[in-house]
Design an enzyme around this catalytic site. Sequence first.
Site, PDB file in Angstrom:
ATOM      1  N   LYS A  69      -4.777  -5.653   7.911  1.00  0.00           N
ATOM      2  CA  LYS A  69      -4.409  -4.823   8.853  1.00  0.00           C
ATOM      3  C   LYS A  69      -5.048  -3.445   8.468  1.00  0.00           C
ATOM      4  O   LYS A  69      -4.674  -2.820   7.466  1.00  0.00           O
ATOM      5  CB  LYS A  69      -2.791  -4.916   8.869  1.00  0.00           C
ATOM      6  CG  LYS A  69      -2.135  -3.765   9.906  1.00  0.00           C
ATOM      7  CD  LYS A  69      -0.798  -4.161  10.200  1.00  0.00           C
ATOM      8  CE  LYS A  69      -0.001  -2.893  10.225  1.00  0.00           C
ATOM      9  NZ  LYS A  69       1.483  -3.280  10.160  1.00  0.00           N
TER      10      LYS A  69
ATOM     11  N   ASP B 116       5.662  -3.827  17.760  1.00  0.00           N
ATOM     12  CA  ASP B 116       6.625  -3.354  16.635  1.00  0.00           C
ATOM     13  C   ASP B 116       7.581  -2.289  17.124  1.00  0.00           C
ATOM     14  O   ASP B 116       8.616  -2.718  17.445  1.00  0.00           O
ATOM     15  CB  ASP B 116       5.423  -2.623  15.467  1.00  0.00           C
ATOM     16  CG  ASP B 116       6.168  -1.967  14.380  1.00  0.00           C
ATOM     17  OD1 ASP B 116       7.424  -2.043  14.288  1.00  0.00           O
ATOM     18  OD2 ASP B 116       5.319  -1.322  13.733  1.00  0.00           O
TER      19      ASP B 116
ATOM     20  N   LYS C 193      -5.024   0.633  10.164  1.00  0.00           N
ATOM     21  CA  LYS C 193      -4.344   1.651  11.226  1.00  0.00           C
ATOM     22  C   LYS C 193      -5.575   2.243  11.772  1.00  0.00           C
ATOM     23  O   LYS C 193      -6.560   2.684  11.180  1.00  0.00           O
ATOM     24  CB  LYS C 193      -3.533   2.573  10.339  1.00  0.00           C
ATOM     25  CG  LYS C 193      -2.182   2.029   9.263  1.00  0.00           C
ATOM     26  CD  LYS C 193      -1.372   1.698  10.310  1.00  0.00           C
ATOM     27  CE  LYS C 193      -0.074   1.559   9.366  1.00  0.00           C
ATOM     28  NZ  LYS C 193       1.220   1.236  10.607  1.00  0.00           N
TER      29      LYS C 193
ATOM     30  N   SER D  42      -1.313  -3.932   4.840  1.00  0.00           N
ATOM     31  CA  SER D  42      -1.629  -2.769   5.698  1.00  0.00           C
ATOM     32  C   SER D  42      -2.297  -1.707   4.918  1.00  0.00           C
ATOM     33  O   SER D  42      -1.703  -1.129   3.976  1.00  0.00           O
ATOM     34  CB  SER D  42      -0.036  -2.411   6.312  1.00  0.00           C
ATOM     35  OG  SER D  42      -0.368  -1.427   7.219  1.00  0.00           O
TER      36      SER D  42
ATOM     37  N   LYS E  73      11.129  -6.507  12.091  1.00  0.00           N
ATOM     38  CA  LYS E  73      11.330  -5.542  10.847  1.00  0.00           C
ATOM     39  C   LYS E  73      12.877  -5.507  10.876  1.00  0.00           C
ATOM     40  O   LYS E  73      13.602  -5.091  11.894  1.00  0.00           O
ATOM     41  CB  LYS E  73      10.898  -4.083  11.179  1.00  0.00           C
ATOM     42  CG  LYS E  73       9.349  -3.883  10.712  1.00  0.00           C
ATOM     43  CD  LYS E  73       8.805  -2.560  10.861  1.00  0.00           C
ATOM     44  CE  LYS E  73       7.431  -2.700  10.902  1.00  0.00           C
ATOM     45  NZ  LYS E  73       6.921  -1.088  11.065  1.00  0.00           N
TER      46      LYS E  73
ATOM     47  N   ASP F 175      -3.481  -1.674  13.919  1.00  0.00           N
ATOM     48  CA  ASP F 175      -2.072  -1.104  14.257  1.00  0.00           C
ATOM     49  C   ASP F 175      -2.306   0.244  14.484  1.00  0.00           C
ATOM     50  O   ASP F 175      -2.874   0.965  13.910  1.00  0.00           O
ATOM     51  CB  ASP F 175      -1.089  -1.333  13.123  1.00  0.00           C
ATOM     52  CG  ASP F 175       0.297  -1.035  13.325  1.00  0.00           C
ATOM     53  OD1 ASP F 175       0.503  -0.346  14.461  1.00  0.00           O
ATOM     54  OD2 ASP F 175       1.180  -0.672  12.521  1.00  0.00           O
TER      55      ASP F 175
ATOM     56  N   GLY G  40       6.597  -4.328   7.431  1.00  0.00           N
ATOM     57  CA  GLY G  40       6.967  -3.674   6.315  1.00  0.00           C
ATOM     58  C   GLY G  40       7.272  -2.177   6.687  1.00  0.00           C
ATOM     59  O   GLY G  40       6.754  -1.755   7.510  1.00  0.00           O
TER      60      GLY G  40
ATOM     61  N   GLU H   9      -1.536  -4.170  17.314  1.00  0.00           N
ATOM     62  CA  GLU H   9      -0.226  -3.766  17.357  1.00  0.00           C
ATOM     63  C   GLU H   9       0.221  -2.660  17.804  1.00  0.00           C
ATOM     64  O   GLU H   9      -0.498  -1.550  17.449  1.00  0.00           O
ATOM     65  CB  GLU H   9       0.383  -3.711  15.646  1.00  0.00           C
ATOM     66  CG  GLU H   9       1.786  -3.595  15.253  1.00  0.00           C
ATOM     67  CD  GLU H   9       1.835  -3.855  13.799  1.00  0.00           C
ATOM     68  OE1 GLU H   9       1.034  -4.199  13.022  1.00  0.00           O
ATOM     69  OE2 GLU H   9       2.853  -3.437  13.368  1.00  0.00           O
TER      70      GLU H   9
HETATM   71  O1  LIG Z   1       2.759  -2.284   3.788  1.00  0.00           O
HETATM   72  C1  LIG Z   1       4.038  -1.864   4.470  1.00  0.00           C
HETATM   73  O2  LIG Z   1       5.201  -2.194   4.051  1.00  0.00           O
HETATM   74  C2  LIG Z   1       3.876  -1.715   5.927  1.00  0.00           C
HETATM   75  C3  LIG Z   1       2.837  -0.557   6.138  1.00  0.00           C
HETATM   76  C4  LIG Z   1       2.880  -0.208   7.629  1.00  0.00           C
HETATM   77  O3  LIG Z   1       2.102  -0.644   8.492  1.00  0.00           O
HETATM   78  C5  LIG Z   1       3.872   0.569   8.240  1.00  0.00           C
HETATM   79  C6  LIG Z   1       4.621   1.618   7.185  1.00  0.00           C
HETATM   80  C7  LIG Z   1       5.342   2.708   7.726  1.00  0.00           C
HETATM   81  C8  LIG Z   1       5.697   2.617   8.984  1.00  0.00           C
HETATM   82  C9  LIG Z   1       5.399   1.830   9.915  1.00  0.00           C
HETATM   83  C10 LIG Z   1       4.468   0.675   9.682  1.00  0.00           C
HETATM   84  C11 LIG Z   1       4.023   0.055  10.565  1.00  0.00           C
HETATM   85  O4  LIG Z   1       3.920  -1.356  10.578  1.00  0.00           O
HETATM   86  O5  LIG Z   1       3.707   0.513  11.816  1.00  0.00           O
HETATM   87 MG   LIG Z   2       3.220  -1.236  13.057  1.00  0.00          MG
END
Ligand SMILES: O=C(O)CCC(=O)c1ccccc1C(=O)O
Ligand SMILES: [Mg+2]
Length: 374
Positions: A162, A239, A164, A136, A263, A189, A291, A214
């Site tokens: 992925k 999510d 953001k 991510s 999660k 995401d 994550g 996402e």
């Molecule tokens: O690399 C990771 O641990 C996930 C990173 C990530 O997308 C995320 C990190 C912090 C809070 C929310 C998210 C998410 O999945 O939305």
């Molecule tokens: Mg997410």
Amino acid sequence: MRITEVNVRKMKMMMKSPFTTSFGTFQEKEFLLVEVKDEHGNSGWGESVAFHSPWYSEETVETNLHIIRDFLVPIVLENAIEHPDEVNELFSHLRKNNMAKSAVEGAIWDVYAKRKGIPLAQALGGTAEKIEVGISIGINENMQELIQTVGGFVKEGYKRIKVKIKPGFDVNVMRELRQQFPDVPMMADANSAYRLEDLDVLKQLDQFGLTMIEQPLASDDIIDHAKLQPHLKTPICLDESIHSLEDARKAIELGSTKIINIKIGRVGGLTEAKKIHDYCLEQKIPVWCGGMLESGIGRAHNVALTTLPNFVLPGDTAGSSRYWDEDIIVPEVTVQDGYITVPKEAGIGYAVNPEALDRFTIDKWQFVKHQELA
Ligand SMILES: O=C(O)CCC(=O)c1ccccc1C(=O)O
Ligand SMILES: [Mg+2]
């Protein structure tokens, strides 16, 4: 099994690089660790994925400390526990606070597996010997840098990228990345940054062949996502909206989601995560493991969960080195050709490094079971 001692630590670790989402940027990671000890001196570890501030969910490090200390610790010290599935039930009269519950429950799963001498993955019923991993990547308005970052992780072998997105940082970014990386599985995401009125923008993302989008809409929504999905070719993955098996059932029934990001912390622990997994398998809804920028302890739990059969899409369980100069476990979690090899040792399968643990600890609390009179 009796839990005789619970240790809670507040940790602070610097991430290698800042992480930006549609909510903002952070680099310093504060979180809680929970260690439980059984009557034989075995120790199990869990991690709270609550952040310092309530931007992802309403839970924070401080609310988790309160819930763990004042409500959850007394329950686990006072009740005999034969199987970790009972913990979910023991906590069920307390509403929500899922990340706090999950931290304690995770430690109990670990100590249970260690007592049995089996890997946590096996205790959960998982069978995979290696798991596929994606990565991510946070928002970076500098397109050249973003392309370089993505390219580096593609080279390292990550199985899916992925990115953001947020309003104004979406269609152009995905177009550019798709041009640069035509064959790489990619997804976006939004962390709830859009509304139904943004349909035109979201529809434009369809042209890039993303494996999913996402959580495009509000963090507590399943109605508008159901309205949105028929207008999109790209599958929606929820999510933030999913906190339980019941949430998953309702979202699937409504057609709000075609894929679920599980999660462990968000759903209140491994037992609930397993239930969601099993239900999604029945419903033919693929899942993957999300994550929360975990340290090695939370990461190890994610790896174990991902060995269940319906985790058919790469997770956000990148290697330790993606986040930390030095993790608190040995060995660190490593990724080879896009796979993590599931450890065969008992419990979470990674040892906590006591020296690193102490170095990153900023506060700690100990709770001990009162001696029972003979
Ligand atoms: O690399 C990771 O641990 C996930 C990173 C990530 O997308 C995320 C990190 C912090 C809070 C929310 C998210 C998410 O999945 O939305
Ligand atoms: Mg997410």
